[in-house]
Design an enzyme around this catalytic site. Structure first.
Site, PDB file in Angstrom:
ATOM      1  N   CYS A  87      25.932  -5.949   9.590  1.00 61.71           N
ATOM      2  CA  CYS A  87      25.380  -5.055   8.575  1.00 61.71           C
ATOM      3  C   CYS A  87      23.865  -5.001   8.715  1.00 61.71           C
ATOM      4  CB  CYS A  87      25.771  -5.558   7.187  1.00 61.71           C
ATOM      5  SG  CYS A  87      25.009  -4.648   5.824  1.00 61.71           S
ATOM      6  N   CYS A  90      20.513  -6.678   5.700  1.00 58.14           N
ATOM      7  CA  CYS A  90      19.686  -7.887   5.673  1.00 58.14           C
ATOM      8  C   CYS A  90      19.282  -8.270   7.097  1.00 58.14           C
ATOM      9  CB  CYS A  90      20.441  -9.063   5.059  1.00 58.14           C
ATOM     10  SG  CYS A  90      20.799  -8.892   3.305  1.00 58.14           S
ATOM     11  N   GLN A 277      12.724   0.287  -9.729  1.00 56.23           N
ATOM     12  CA  GLN A 277      12.608  -0.871  -8.856  1.00 56.23           C
ATOM     13  C   GLN A 277      13.970  -1.549  -8.712  1.00 56.23           C
ATOM     14  OE1 GLN A 277      10.129  -1.682  -7.027  1.00 56.23           O
ATOM     15  NE2 GLN A 277       8.462  -0.488  -7.905  1.00 56.23           N
ATOM     16  N   PHE A 306       1.377   7.875  -8.871  1.00 59.58           N
ATOM     17  CA  PHE A 306       2.754   7.632  -8.408  1.00 59.58           C
ATOM     18  C   PHE A 306       3.489   6.835  -9.495  1.00 59.58           C
ATOM     19  CE2 PHE A 306      -0.132   7.626  -4.768  1.00 59.58           C
ATOM     20  CZ  PHE A 306       0.383   8.655  -3.985  1.00 59.58           C
ATOM     21  N   ASN A 311       7.004   3.015 -15.352  1.00 64.30           N
ATOM     22  CA  ASN A 311       7.239   1.581 -15.186  1.00 64.30           C
ATOM     23  C   ASN A 311       5.985   0.748 -15.442  1.00 64.30           C
ATOM     24  OD1 ASN A 311       9.183  -0.526 -14.310  1.00 64.30           O
ATOM     25  ND2 ASN A 311       7.770  -0.799 -12.599  1.00 64.30           N
ATOM     26  N   GLU A 327       2.706  11.944 -11.160  1.00 62.48           N
ATOM     27  CA  GLU A 327       3.879  11.751 -10.316  1.00 62.48           C
ATOM     28  C   GLU A 327       4.285  13.095  -9.718  1.00 62.48           C
ATOM     29  OE1 GLU A 327       7.201  10.931  -8.382  1.00 62.48           O
ATOM     30  OE2 GLU A 327       6.039   9.300  -9.254  1.00 62.48           O
ATOM     31  N   ASP A 375       0.738   2.929  -7.020  1.00 61.82           N
ATOM     32  CA  ASP A 375       2.039   2.419  -6.571  1.00 61.82           C
ATOM     33  C   ASP A 375       2.698   3.469  -5.678  1.00 61.82           C
ATOM     34  OD1 ASP A 375       4.390   1.024  -6.229  1.00 61.82           O
ATOM     35  OD2 ASP A 375       5.170   1.450  -8.230  1.00 61.82           O
ATOM     36  N   CYS A 401       4.635  -1.020  -0.975  1.00 63.53           N
ATOM     37  CA  CYS A 401       5.926  -1.337  -0.356  1.00 63.53           C
ATOM     38  C   CYS A 401       5.836  -1.290   1.166  1.00 63.53           C
ATOM     39  CB  CYS A 401       7.012  -0.390  -0.856  1.00 63.53           C
ATOM     40  SG  CYS A 401       6.712   1.353  -0.498  1.00 63.53           S
TER      41      CYS A 401
END
Length: 444
Positions: A87, A90, A277, A306, A311, A327, A375, A401
């Site tokens: 997979c 991960c 998130q 963003f 959040n 946004e 963000d 990210c």
């Protein structure tokens, strides 16, 4: 005994090549060199001596998978998932959790040095939460394979053309991750088994929803099977026959999703396909850290770019005079405004704007802000930094990210805007993956 020529000897040795792994690359593969050429070896860890088999060859590097571990790392652990290595969800289950987060911090540090030519004044302690059962959002691919007489339900394999044949997923919430086999059997029993393309998973604090992407209208029997599955497993069931706006509930008739932010006494409503998130526990800790770094004051005016469905914006609003959230997704902007009303907040304003275009003349952009929160998506915020921050903004918190885009933007803030990179650190939003989530504080 006949001597083996040097050329033939080289070919024989290369049939079972052996290397020592130096480090991990950005996607969690071991990095080694053979005759000066870089090799990225999936399943290998730093310090290990391994043999490998090539999976692809390139001009400047090669790709491979571990064949045999001759000398194992002391940080190697037994993967929890039986599908690890097949997979593609991960990449690091074979590495101890503490070493995973250290590896991610090294990736961030290397990107700062190599791309941004910057270094933080202080490294923040790594932020982490529970390592398993953390994913409240996800998208499972579905494929009916006639030769196997089976429906495959899972994430994509390393080769994205193939769907991994999963029976379980320990990173997903247990309500879903422990029932992958049951989902496969459910869809395999349906008349439309070849026309279910994917399943979107979305979990709020008190409800878990499965959105089935159905490419054809479902018959009554199929609808009843889906409804019965939801009832027996305590899951909401929704259908998506067309685009994102076509999502409708099947069972129950009304499904409300929300999550609380304890530090700010908020609860935010969202739709199943909205971006939130993925890791609920880490989101709570990340918001608390962002507020600590931003140091919002009662008289402050803050800009959150963003902003999604609020959040960060709405927790900030609890502590400042005013906050503006911007946004690009109009639906998320609407949701953010609704969440402000839902929580009795009247000092937050939200704007829809494409932040990858020049917004320097937009009224919200021309306003003076004391502090800025960013963000952005993986591509970063380079376009925004062409016209922001302006004079008067002396503190920036950047949630990232992607370490490469953060490093690039850090270089821009330091070299062009007169900021210094005060603090930075990593946050383990996606344990057991190579994904690097990070946060940085800039001061003018």
């Amino acid at each position: 005994m006949r001597a083996i020529s040097p050329a033939r000897s080289h070919r024989v040795a290369m049939q079972n090549p052996e290397v020592i792994i130096d480090s991990l690359n950005h996607d969690g593969r071991g990095v080694a060199r053979l005759e000066g050429k870089a090799i990225f070896v999936a399943g290998a860890l730093p310090g290990e001596r391994v043999t490998f088999r090539y999976t692809s060859r390139h001009r400047n590097y090669d790709e491979a998978k571990v064949d045999q571990i001759l000398l194992a790392s002391g940080h190697r652990v037994e993967p929890k998932c039986p599908h690890f290595g097949t997979c593609g969800g991960c990449a690091l289950q074979h590495l101890a959790a503490g070493q995973q987060i250290e590896a991610k911090q090294r990736v961030l540090a290397e990107n700062f040095e190599r791309i941004g030519k910057v270094e933080p004044g202080r490294w923040l302690p790594a932020l982490s939460d529970k390592p398993w059962g953390y994913r409240r959002k996800g998208r499972l691919s579905v494929k009916w394979v006639a030769k196997k007489d089976k429906v495959l339900v899972g994430f994509r394999e390393d080769n994205p053309r193939f769907v991994a044949d999963l029976s379980v997923c320990h990173t997903l919430l247990p309500d879903v991750g422990l029932h992958i086999d049951a989902l496969s059997e459910l869809i395999g029993s349906m008349q439309a088994k070849a026309q279910i393309a994917q399943i979107e998973i979305a979990a709020g604090d008190d409800a878990v929803v499965l959105v089935f992407r159905n490419l054809v209208e479902l018959c009554v029997d199929d609808l009843e099977r889906l409804k019965a599955f939801g009832q027996s497993h305590g899951l909401g069931i929704m259908l998506q026959p067309k685009g994102p706006d076509s999502v409708v509930p099947l069972w129950p008739d009304r499904i409300d999703l929300y999550f609380r932010i304890d530090a700010a006494d908020l609860d935010l409503a969202f739709k199943p396909l909205d971006f939130v998130q993925v890791n609920a526990g880490m989101n709570q800790r990340m918001i608390a850290l962002a507020l600590e770094l931003l140091q919002p004051q009662p008289g402050d005016s803050v800009l959150d770019l963003f902003c999604g469905l609020g959040n960060f914006t709405l927790p900030v609003a609890r502590q400042v005079a005013s906050v503006a959230g911007v946004e690009g997704d109009q639906a998320l902007v609407n949701r953010a405004a609704e969440n402000a009303t839902r929580n009795g907040i009247d000092n937050a304003r939200f704007h829809a704007a494409d932040l990858f275009l020049d917004q320097s003349t937009a009224p919200w952009s021309a306003t003076r802000y004391d502090k800025l929160l960013l963000d952005p998506p993986r591509s970063g915020a380079a376009q925004v930094l062409e016209y922001l921050p302006r004079k008067g903004t002396d503190r920036i918190v950047y949630v990232s990210c992607h370490p490469g885009s953060l490093a690039r933007d850090a270089g821009i803030l330091v070299s062009k805007h007169g900021f210094r990179l005060r603090e930075a650190g990593v946050m383990d939003m996606f344990p057991h993956t190579a994904h690097v989530e990070s946060i940085a504080l800039f001061e003018r």
